[in-house]
Scaffold this motif. Structure first.
Motif, PDB file in Angstrom:
ATOM      1  N   SER A   1      -9.181   2.614   5.232  1.00  0.00           N
ATOM      2  CA  SER A   1      -9.497   1.814   4.047  1.00  0.00           C
ATOM      3  C   SER A   1      -8.496   0.694   3.774  1.00  0.00           C
ATOM      4  CB  SER A   1      -9.584   2.723   2.818  1.00  0.00           C
ATOM      5  OG  SER A   1      -8.335   3.353   2.592  1.00  0.00           O
ATOM      6  N   PHE A   2      -7.355   0.686   4.423  1.00  0.00           N
ATOM      7  CA  PHE A   2      -6.355  -0.350   4.168  1.00  0.00           C
ATOM      8  C   PHE A   2      -6.696  -1.680   4.849  1.00  0.00           C
ATOM      9  CE2 PHE A   2      -3.578   3.381   3.293  1.00  0.00           C
ATOM     10  CZ  PHE A   2      -3.340   3.088   1.962  1.00  0.00           C
ATOM     11  N   GLY A   3      -7.514  -1.683   5.835  1.00  0.00           N
ATOM     12  CA  GLY A   3      -7.943  -2.918   6.483  1.00  0.00           C
ATOM     13  C   GLY A   3      -6.798  -3.734   7.066  1.00  0.00           C
ATOM     14  N   ILE A   4      -5.903  -3.101   7.787  1.00  0.00           N
ATOM     15  CA  ILE A   4      -4.753  -3.817   8.343  1.00  0.00           C
ATOM     16  C   ILE A   4      -4.768  -3.826   9.875  1.00  0.00           C
ATOM     17  CG2 ILE A   4      -3.258  -3.480   6.350  1.00  0.00           C
ATOM     18  CD1 ILE A   4      -2.025  -1.087   7.754  1.00  0.00           C
TER      19      ILE A   4
ATOM     20  N   TYR B   1       0.863  -1.176   0.000  1.00  0.00           N
ATOM     21  CA  TYR B   1       0.000   0.000   0.000  1.00  0.00           C
ATOM     22  C   TYR B   1       0.898   1.223   0.000  1.00  0.00           C
ATOM     23  CZ  TYR B   1      -3.421  -3.366   1.765  1.00  0.00           C
ATOM     24  OH  TYR B   1      -4.238  -4.444   1.921  1.00  0.00           O
ATOM     25  N   LYS B   2       0.434   2.278  -0.612  1.00  0.00           N
ATOM     26  CA  LYS B   2       1.196   3.510  -0.638  1.00  0.00           C
ATOM     27  C   LYS B   2       0.268   4.665  -0.319  1.00  0.00           C
ATOM     28  CE  LYS B   2       4.046   6.403  -3.584  1.00  0.00           C
ATOM     29  NZ  LYS B   2       4.663   6.585  -4.901  1.00  0.00           N
ATOM     30  N   PHE B   3       0.712   5.503   0.601  1.00  0.00           N
ATOM     31  CA  PHE B   3      -0.018   6.726   0.900  1.00  0.00           C
ATOM     32  C   PHE B   3       0.953   7.720   1.498  1.00  0.00           C
ATOM     33  CE2 PHE B   3      -0.230   4.233   4.736  1.00  0.00           C
ATOM     34  CZ  PHE B   3      -0.059   5.149   5.763  1.00  0.00           C
ATOM     35  N   LYS B   4       0.625   8.974   1.426  1.00  0.00           N
ATOM     36  CA  LYS B   4       1.462  10.011   2.017  1.00  0.00           C
ATOM     37  C   LYS B   4       0.895  10.364   3.380  1.00  0.00           C
ATOM     38  CE  LYS B   4       3.497  12.043  -1.998  1.00  0.00           C
ATOM     39  NZ  LYS B   4       4.414  13.091  -2.272  1.00  0.00           N
ATOM     40  N   ALA B   5       1.785  10.579   4.320  1.00  0.00           N
ATOM     41  CA  ALA B   5       1.362  10.930   5.675  1.00  0.00           C
ATOM     42  C   ALA B   5       2.388  11.875   6.278  1.00  0.00           C
ATOM     43  CB  ALA B   5       1.232   9.682   6.533  1.00  0.00           C
TER      44      ALA B   5
ATOM     45  N   ASN C   1      -4.992  -5.058  13.567  1.00  0.00           N
ATOM     46  CA  ASN C   1      -4.622  -6.302  14.256  1.00  0.00           C
ATOM     47  C   ASN C   1      -3.797  -7.243  13.369  1.00  0.00           C
ATOM     48  OD1 ASN C   1      -5.954  -5.550  16.650  1.00  0.00           O
ATOM     49  ND2 ASN C   1      -7.896  -6.216  15.762  1.00  0.00           N
ATOM     50  N   ARG C   2      -3.005  -6.690  12.464  1.00  0.00           N
ATOM     51  CA  ARG C   2      -2.117  -7.489  11.624  1.00  0.00           C
ATOM     52  C   ARG C   2      -0.694  -6.987  11.794  1.00  0.00           C
ATOM     53  NH1 ARG C   2      -4.461  -7.271   5.740  1.00  0.00           N
ATOM     54  NH2 ARG C   2      -2.504  -8.310   5.320  1.00  0.00           N
ATOM     55  N   GLU C   3       0.255  -7.879  11.661  1.00  0.00           N
ATOM     56  CA  GLU C   3       1.654  -7.482  11.704  1.00  0.00           C
ATOM     57  C   GLU C   3       2.035  -6.968  10.328  1.00  0.00           C
ATOM     58  OE1 GLU C   3       5.891  -9.595  12.505  1.00  0.00           O
ATOM     59  OE2 GLU C   3       4.249 -10.114  13.861  1.00  0.00           O
ATOM     60  N   ILE C   4       2.671  -5.796  10.289  1.00  0.00           N
ATOM     61  CA  ILE C   4       3.047  -5.189   9.012  1.00  0.00           C
ATOM     62  C   ILE C   4       4.517  -4.781   9.055  1.00  0.00           C
ATOM     63  CG2 ILE C   4       0.720  -4.353   8.556  1.00  0.00           C
ATOM     64  CD1 ILE C   4       1.728  -1.554   9.338  1.00  0.00           C
ATOM     65  N   GLU C   5       5.068  -4.536   7.901  1.00  0.00           N
ATOM     66  CA  GLU C   5       6.423  -4.004   7.769  1.00  0.00           C
ATOM     67  C   GLU C   5       6.283  -2.566   7.295  1.00  0.00           C
ATOM     68  OE1 GLU C   5      10.526  -4.797   5.227  1.00  0.00           O
ATOM     69  OE2 GLU C   5       8.830  -6.145   4.996  1.00  0.00           O
ATOM     70  N   VAL C   6       7.003  -1.661   7.930  1.00  0.00           N
ATOM     71  CA  VAL C   6       6.915  -0.241   7.599  1.00  0.00           C
ATOM     72  C   VAL C   6       8.247   0.214   7.022  1.00  0.00           C
ATOM     73  CG1 VAL C   6       6.540   2.086   8.503  1.00  0.00           C
ATOM     74  CG2 VAL C   6       5.245   0.158   9.433  1.00  0.00           C
ATOM     75  N   ILE C   7       8.190   0.869   5.887  1.00  0.00           N
ATOM     76  CA  ILE C   7       9.372   1.469   5.264  1.00  0.00           C
ATOM     77  C   ILE C   7       9.124   2.964   5.197  1.00  0.00           C
ATOM     78  CG2 ILE C   7      10.779   1.602   3.165  1.00  0.00           C
ATOM     79  CD1 ILE C   7       9.850  -1.282   2.579  1.00  0.00           C
TER      80      ILE C   7
END
Length: 76
Positions: free
Chosen positions: A21-24, A4-8, A26-32
């Motif tokens: 809208s990303f629906g993530i 997923y890509k978004f600006k923040a 309670n999930r483990e994610i990797e952040v770059i």
């Protein structure tokens, strides 16, 4: 793996809000994190570029230069 890509913008307390809208949840994610920096190189107009470099190859045959280079490289 989905991407997923978004600006923040990071808030004053160091948090980033991810859109719902990303629906993530309670999930483990990797952040770059990419720090977007505006280029400091001064952009020049095409006109100034052409004024500076026009005529650099006047009177030169690029095909002849390529042939000379290849002859020297391959010992012809």
């Amino acid at each position: 793996m989905e991407a997923y890509k978004f600006k923040a913008k990071v808030s004053e307390n160091g948090t980033i809000t991810i859109p719902e809208s990303f629906g993530i949840k309670n999930r483990e994610i990797e952040v770059i994190i990419l720090n977007e920096v505006a280029p400091s190189v001064e952009r020049k107009s095409m006109k100034s570029f052409l004024e500076k470099y026009s005529g650099v190859l006047k009177g030169v045959d690029p095909d002849h230069l390529k042939w000379d280079y290849l002859k020297e490289k391959h010992g012809l």
